[in-house]
Design a protein around this motif. Structure first.
Motif, PDB file in Angstrom:
ATOM      1  N   ALA A   1       0.846  -1.205   0.000  1.00 14.18           N
ATOM      2  CA  ALA A   1       0.000   0.000   0.000  1.00 14.18           C
ATOM      3  C   ALA A   1       0.879   1.253   0.000  1.00 14.18           C
ATOM      4  O   ALA A   1       0.573   2.235  -0.698  1.00 14.18           O
ATOM      5  CB  ALA A   1      -0.913   0.000   1.218  1.00 14.18           C
TER       6      ALA A   1
ATOM      7  N   VAL B   1       2.243   1.802  -3.599  1.00 12.90           N
ATOM      8  CA  VAL B   1       1.201   2.172  -4.569  1.00 12.90           C
ATOM      9  C   VAL B   1       0.794   3.631  -4.386  1.00 12.90           C
ATOM     10  O   VAL B   1       0.720   4.404  -5.350  1.00 12.90           O
ATOM     11  CB  VAL B   1      -0.027   1.249  -4.437  1.00 12.90           C
ATOM     12  CG1 VAL B   1      -1.121   1.671  -5.407  1.00 12.90           C
ATOM     13  CG2 VAL B   1       0.365  -0.199  -4.697  1.00 12.90           C
TER      14      VAL B   1
ATOM     15  N   THR C   1      -5.254   4.936  -6.747  1.00 12.41           N
ATOM     16  CA  THR C   1      -4.737   3.808  -5.960  1.00 12.41           C
ATOM     17  C   THR C   1      -5.720   2.650  -5.970  1.00 12.41           C
ATOM     18  O   THR C   1      -5.358   1.501  -6.245  1.00 12.41           O
ATOM     19  CB  THR C   1      -4.463   4.246  -4.507  1.00 12.41           C
ATOM     20  OG1 THR C   1      -3.381   5.177  -4.486  1.00 12.41           O
ATOM     21  CG2 THR C   1      -4.111   3.046  -3.630  1.00 12.41           C
TER      22      THR C   1
ATOM     23  N   TRP D   1      -5.433  -1.234  -7.722  1.00 13.09           N
ATOM     24  CA  TRP D   1      -5.678  -2.532  -7.073  1.00 13.09           C
ATOM     25  C   TRP D   1      -6.760  -3.317  -7.810  1.00 13.09           C
ATOM     26  O   TRP D   1      -6.644  -4.531  -8.005  1.00 13.09           O
ATOM     27  CB  TRP D   1      -6.092  -2.320  -5.620  1.00 13.09           C
ATOM     28  CG  TRP D   1      -4.953  -1.974  -4.713  1.00 13.09           C
ATOM     29  CD1 TRP D   1      -4.611  -0.736  -4.235  1.00 13.09           C
ATOM     30  CD2 TRP D   1      -3.985  -2.874  -4.168  1.00 13.09           C
ATOM     31  NE1 TRP D   1      -3.501  -0.810  -3.439  1.00 13.09           N
ATOM     32  CE2 TRP D   1      -3.081  -2.109  -3.372  1.00 13.09           C
ATOM     33  CE3 TRP D   1      -3.781  -4.245  -4.261  1.00 13.09           C
ATOM     34  CZ2 TRP D   1      -2.013  -2.681  -2.689  1.00 13.09           C
ATOM     35  CZ3 TRP D   1      -2.709  -4.818  -3.583  1.00 13.09           C
ATOM     36  CH2 TRP D   1      -1.847  -4.039  -2.807  1.00 13.09           C
TER      37      TRP D   1
ATOM     38  N   THR E   1       1.185  -3.431  -7.212  1.00 19.77           N
ATOM     39  CA  THR E   1       0.012  -4.238  -6.845  1.00 19.77           C
ATOM     40  C   THR E   1       0.142  -5.652  -7.374  1.00 19.77           C
ATOM     41  O   THR E   1      -0.265  -6.607  -6.711  1.00 19.77           O
ATOM     42  CB  THR E   1      -1.290  -3.614  -7.389  1.00 19.77           C
ATOM     43  OG1 THR E   1      -1.205  -3.498  -8.812  1.00 19.77           O
ATOM     44  CG2 THR E   1      -1.549  -2.248  -6.794  1.00 19.77           C
TER      45      THR E   1
ATOM     46  N   TYR F   1      -0.269  -9.536  -5.847  1.00 20.79           N
ATOM     47  CA  TYR F   1      -1.054 -10.649  -6.395  1.00 20.79           C
ATOM     48  C   TYR F   1      -0.173 -11.819  -6.810  1.00 20.79           C
ATOM     49  O   TYR F   1      -0.674 -12.880  -7.187  1.00 20.79           O
ATOM     50  CB  TYR F   1      -1.840 -10.179  -7.626  1.00 20.79           C
ATOM     51  CG  TYR F   1      -3.074  -9.356  -7.317  1.00 20.79           C
ATOM     52  CD1 TYR F   1      -4.267  -9.961  -6.960  1.00 20.79           C
ATOM     53  CD2 TYR F   1      -3.044  -7.970  -7.412  1.00 20.79           C
ATOM     54  CE1 TYR F   1      -5.400  -9.212  -6.696  1.00 20.79           C
ATOM     55  CE2 TYR F   1      -4.172  -7.208  -7.146  1.00 20.79           C
ATOM     56  CZ  TYR F   1      -5.345  -7.834  -6.789  1.00 20.79           C
ATOM     57  OH  TYR F   1      -6.464  -7.092  -6.527  1.00 20.79           O
TER      58      TYR F   1
ATOM     59  N   TYR G   1      -8.295  -7.153  -1.248  1.00 18.81           N
ATOM     60  CA  TYR G   1      -7.314  -6.088  -1.459  1.00 18.81           C
ATOM     61  C   TYR G   1      -7.969  -4.726  -1.662  1.00 18.81           C
ATOM     62  O   TYR G   1      -7.526  -3.714  -1.123  1.00 18.81           O
ATOM     63  CB  TYR G   1      -6.441  -6.420  -2.681  1.00 18.81           C
ATOM     64  CG  TYR G   1      -5.342  -7.431  -2.411  1.00 18.81           C
ATOM     65  CD1 TYR G   1      -5.206  -8.048  -1.163  1.00 18.81           C
ATOM     66  CD2 TYR G   1      -4.433  -7.785  -3.407  1.00 18.81           C
ATOM     67  CE1 TYR G   1      -4.210  -8.961  -0.925  1.00 18.81           C
ATOM     68  CE2 TYR G   1      -3.423  -8.704  -3.170  1.00 18.81           C
ATOM     69  CZ  TYR G   1      -3.313  -9.298  -1.930  1.00 18.81           C
ATOM     70  OH  TYR G   1      -2.319 -10.200  -1.686  1.00 18.81           O
ATOM     71  N   TRP G   2      -9.011  -4.689  -2.473  1.00 20.21           N
ATOM     72  CA  TRP G   2      -9.665  -3.412  -2.766  1.00 20.21           C
ATOM     73  C   TRP G   2     -10.289  -2.829  -1.496  1.00 20.21           C
ATOM     74  O   TRP G   2     -10.110  -1.654  -1.179  1.00 20.21           O
ATOM     75  CB  TRP G   2     -10.730  -3.582  -3.839  1.00 20.21           C
ATOM     76  CG  TRP G   2     -11.243  -2.278  -4.372  1.00 20.21           C
ATOM     77  CD1 TRP G   2     -10.779  -1.592  -5.449  1.00 20.21           C
ATOM     78  CD2 TRP G   2     -12.328  -1.492  -3.841  1.00 20.21           C
ATOM     79  NE1 TRP G   2     -11.497  -0.427  -5.628  1.00 20.21           N
ATOM     80  CE2 TRP G   2     -12.453  -0.339  -4.651  1.00 20.21           C
ATOM     81  CE3 TRP G   2     -13.200  -1.652  -2.767  1.00 20.21           C
ATOM     82  CZ2 TRP G   2     -13.411   0.644  -4.415  1.00 20.21           C
ATOM     83  CZ3 TRP G   2     -14.157  -0.665  -2.522  1.00 20.21           C
ATOM     84  CH2 TRP G   2     -14.256   0.460  -3.339  1.00 20.21           C
TER      85      TRP G   2
ATOM     86  N   ASN H   1      -7.724  -1.622   1.213  1.00 20.38           N
ATOM     87  CA  ASN H   1      -7.071  -0.381   0.799  1.00 20.38           C
ATOM     88  C   ASN H   1      -8.038   0.793   0.859  1.00 20.38           C
ATOM     89  O   ASN H   1      -7.618   1.922   1.138  1.00 20.38           O
ATOM     90  CB  ASN H   1      -6.469  -0.541  -0.600  1.00 20.38           C
ATOM     91  CG  ASN H   1      -5.109  -1.185  -0.573  1.00 20.38           C
ATOM     92  OD1 ASN H   1      -4.090  -0.531  -0.385  1.00 20.38           O
ATOM     93  ND2 ASN H   1      -5.085  -2.505  -0.733  1.00 20.38           N
TER      94      ASN H   1
END
Length: 438
Positions: free
Chosen positions: A32, A35, A45, A49, A204, A208, A243-244, A247
């Motif tokens: 994070a 990014v 950002t 993601w 990002t 993954y 993840y989304w 964040n």
């Protein structure tokens, strides 16, 4: 006398936990900062993601066709061999065995040791010894057998999701400190949109990273044709959502300038939501998360040199293809991987160890995406229990995304790209030496 055939012991839940457990690791907590540094924008950002998750799912859907049509231990190296021949497949196996898996194991071990020292307020001089002990413990678990390693993967997946879930739920319920413009895709700072977004996307995509490795255990799955595609699709889709959302909570709780470059952002968010105790909970969650990812890389990485050694294509193949009679595990390959990782721990940092071959790995991913088109045309009669949905759209999306990443990496960080290519190219003379020896 030991046999060289691996038992089919891995079920759908084991494959699913391997996908999610390998992917959800250090990246969700540590990337994070990178990014946000590149975008300087909450909206861009979150888009990075989401877009990275979309590309990864397209890649997973594409490669799943190869994984079920060619369900062999070694995964991607066998898909490359069937499509392009032995040299390209050897180079992928070489890069994975010598650099990729050991470097990730070393980096994750260093992160685990770093967080352990932070949690218990130890002296930094214990960093490398603790990292080595961590890697040794995970390798030891894998040497006990595939079923035990898969159970550890499932257990750590469940535990690691708890702190993430607590942060997400509390962060969504509580009023935010910052208003997040989800639809504002403008970039802040001095970066151009293309360079800033591509750098953020690359960061990002490291978070993954690991989704491809589940193909390595296809040869040990009970029903690879049925379970592997489901594991990849469900696993990557769930990871993208996790993840989304987390964040979004980060950006809702802290201003972007307090997240950019701040490796303790997740702890700071937890402190905002729960007080000092929250920070310690998150650190414990990070420890479990990293340990689970480390187990996933160890379990899948062992199979790569073993698969090459079975055909006498790798240096010291006679030893690397040995399997424990009691646990049915390639124990020499496991020990070799551990030794290389421990050497790397003494030589490099997290970024140095993990960034070097990202470019190379995506180059091979591009070859895999293209392989679906090539094999559809060359071998239409090949048994394909699963086919890429919306063909050829999904593979084309994966290729376009991968091409963007490779081109922008060459433009923005040519040194990194060329170093990765150079290290991989060392495998060419090794390949011809082994071929001549054979």
């Amino acid at each position: 006398m030991a046999t060289n055939s691996l038992k089919k012991e891995i079920s759908f839940s084991g494959a699913l936990s391997t996908v999610m457990g390998t992917v959800i690791g250090a990246g969700v907590f540590f990337k994070a900062a990178a990014v946000v540094s590149h975008t300087q924008s909450a909206g861009l950002t979150l888009f990075a993601w989401l877009f990275a998750g979309f590309l990864t799912i397209c890649g997973g859907l594409t490669v799943a066709e190869l994984a079920t049509a060619i369900p062999k231990t070694g995964g991607p190296i066998r898909y490359i061999e069937v499509t392009y021949g032995k040299l390209p497949s050897f180079l992928l196996g070489w890069a994975q065995s010598i650099i990729y898996f050991p470097a990730n194991i070393a980096a994750l071990s260093i992160i685990f040791a770093t967080q352990f020292i932070h949690l218990f307020q130890l002296n930094n001089q214990f960093l490398v010894p603790l990292a080595m002990i961590t890697a040794v413990s995970v390798t030891g678990i894998n040497l006990l057998g595939t079923k035990i390693a898969a159970n550890v993967q499932s257990f750590t997946l469940l535990i690691k999701l708890l702190p993430i879930l607590v942060i997400v739920v509390a962060g969504l319920i509580q009023p935010g400190q910052v208003e997040v413009g989800v639809t504002d895709l403008s970039i802040g700072g001095d970066n151009s949109w293309a360079s800033g977004f591509s750098a953020a996307l690359l960061a990002t995509l490291f978070a993954y990273d690991g989704w491809l490795n589940v193909g390595n255990i296809a040869g040990e799955m009970k029903q690879p044709e049925k379970d592997l595609p489901k594991a990849i699709i469900l696993g990557l889709g769930s990871v993208a959502i996790v993840y989304w959302v987390i964040n979004f909570v980060y950006l809702k709780t802290l201003p972007a300038d307090q997240i950019a470059g701040n490796l303790n952002a997740s702890s700071d968010v937890a402190n905002q939501l729960f007080g000092n105790l929250g920070g310690r909970i998150v650190t414990l969650g990070i420890l479990i998360s990293v340990y689970g990812a480390l187990n996933g890389y160890t379990m899948t990485g062992i199979r790569v040199p073993f698969a090459l050694a079975l055909k006498d294509e790798f240096p010291f193949s006679k030893h690397l293809k040995k399997i424990s009679q009691k646990t049915n595990i390639p124990y020499i390959a496991a020990i070799a991987q551990l030794v290389i990782a421990c050497i790397m721990m003494t030589l490099g940092t997290f970024d140095l160890l993990t960034d070097m071959l990202i470019f190379v790995m995506w180059s091979f991913s591009m070859l895999l995406f293209a392989a679906v088109f090539i094999l559809r045309k060359r071998a239409p009669e090949m048994h394909r229990p699963y086919k890429v949905p919306l063909y050829p759209v999904v593979p084309l999306i994966a290729m376009l995304g991968g091409g963007f990443i490779l081109i922008m990496t060459l433009i923005t960080t040519p040194g990194l790209a060329l170093t990765g290519i150079g290290v991989t190219a060392i495998g060419i003379p090794v390949y011809y030496y082994m071929k001549k020896k054979k």
